[in-house]
Design an enzyme around this catalytic site. Sequence first.
Site, short mmCIF file in Angstrom:
data_model
loop_
_atom_site.label_atom_id
_atom_site.label_comp_id
_atom_site.label_asym_id
_atom_site.label_seq_id
_atom_site.Cartn_x
_atom_site.Cartn_y
_atom_site.Cartn_z
N HIS A 145 0.84 -1.20 0.00
CA HIS A 145 0.00 0.00 0.00
C HIS A 145 0.88 1.25 0.00
CE1 HIS A 145 -3.23 2.76 0.88
NE2 HIS A 145 -2.58 3.18 1.96
N GLY A 160 3.19 4.98 4.31
CA GLY A 160 2.79 5.54 5.59
C GLY A 160 1.37 5.14 5.91
N GLU A 161 0.91 5.53 7.10
CA GLU A 161 -0.44 5.16 7.53
C GLU A 161 -1.49 5.82 6.65
OE1 GLU A 161 -0.90 6.07 11.61
OE2 GLU A 161 0.63 4.64 12.31
N GLY A 163 -4.30 8.09 5.40
CA GLY A 163 -4.69 9.44 5.77
C GLY A 163 -3.55 10.36 6.11
N GLY A 165 -1.37 11.58 4.06
CA GLY A 165 -1.16 12.59 3.01
C GLY A 165 -0.33 12.13 1.83
N LYS A 166 -0.30 10.83 1.60
CA LYS A 166 0.51 10.30 0.48
C LYS A 166 0.00 10.78 -0.88
CE LYS A 166 -0.23 6.04 1.75
NZ LYS A 166 -0.95 6.29 3.01
N ASP A 184 -2.17 3.62 -4.35
CA ASP A 184 -2.90 2.73 -3.46
C ASP A 184 -2.29 1.34 -3.40
OD1 ASP A 184 -5.06 2.29 -1.60
OD2 ASP A 184 -5.90 0.97 -3.12
N ARG A 252 18.25 13.67 14.13
CA ARG A 252 18.43 14.85 13.29
C ARG A 252 19.60 14.70 12.32
NH1 ARG A 252 17.97 20.28 16.69
NH2 ARG A 252 18.13 21.05 14.56
#
EC number: 2.7.11.-
Length: 315
Positions: A145, A160-161, A163, A165-166, A184, A252
């Site tokens: 996914h 990423g999870e 929702g 913003g991919k 997707d 960082r």
Amino acid sequence: MSTILTAQNVYEAQRETLKLAWQSGKAGANRLLELATARFPGMALVGHLNFVHPNRVQVIGTNETAYLYEHITPEARQLALAELFGSPSSAIVIVANGQDVPDEMRRAADAASMPLFSSSLPSPRVIHDLQYYLARALAEREILHGVFMEVMGLGVFLTGESGVGKSELALELLSRGHRLIADDACEFFRIGPDGLQGRCPDMLCDFLEVRGLGILNIRAMFGETAVRHEKTLHLIVRLKDYTSNPQSGIDRLQAEQKTRAILGIEVAEVALFVAPGRNLAVLVEVATRGHILRRRGINALEDFIHRQSLAMKSP
């Protein structure tokens, strides 16, 4: 996950490329071409006629025909043909070089329900093209996914999870001149010992789903050059929600190059934190540029550490 092909699938896919004609043995259209290691370890997928370790696809060139019809007796030839077409290890026999297919081969193929093809192309060309096709068609694969993009010529997989913003990030990258491969669901498969190819399932080609906008036809909206069907995977960009990952947990300096294993191959991965005001499209471009530099042996962190070491040693 791996794909199972039949003789019928191979014929339909390669009929025009290899100039194939189905001569006999049509009752064996559903014979399987499994992975080389599925049942017979070490067996080759495609090769010239081999009785010792039968190939899945046995190719008969001029030398093999000369052996069968000039160098052995008719009785030995009948036994050889029975062994060739009766082999449980083989799925297809191809007579190449534009040779006429003897009637006794046709009868043996029908009797054993072994698909018998002919090709006007030279046997080395038939073997080369089929090896390439079957290696890709039968490759182990995995569907993941995310959104797969071509950024600066490299294959970049945004994950990423749900929702996070991919799709919105993909839309921004498209507006900056990069290209969409899959949204997707992206299908990855091995193309070698250290290479992965990613492609879009046919049903999803050209489409991108964005919350609030619905389904977008990227080819129609941005033009033909905005999409492509497949690309080698070079970099994974994992989007993480900044609110659920406090700043104290962020490395960082990114001292350690992280990787992710897909189908047994380690792929470079970077993490980008999603937060208001962050230009993720620019960050993805910079991450891609950084990956290109590392592949060339240029590492900014090592250069920085080296400069500091020299400064500390200087009087």
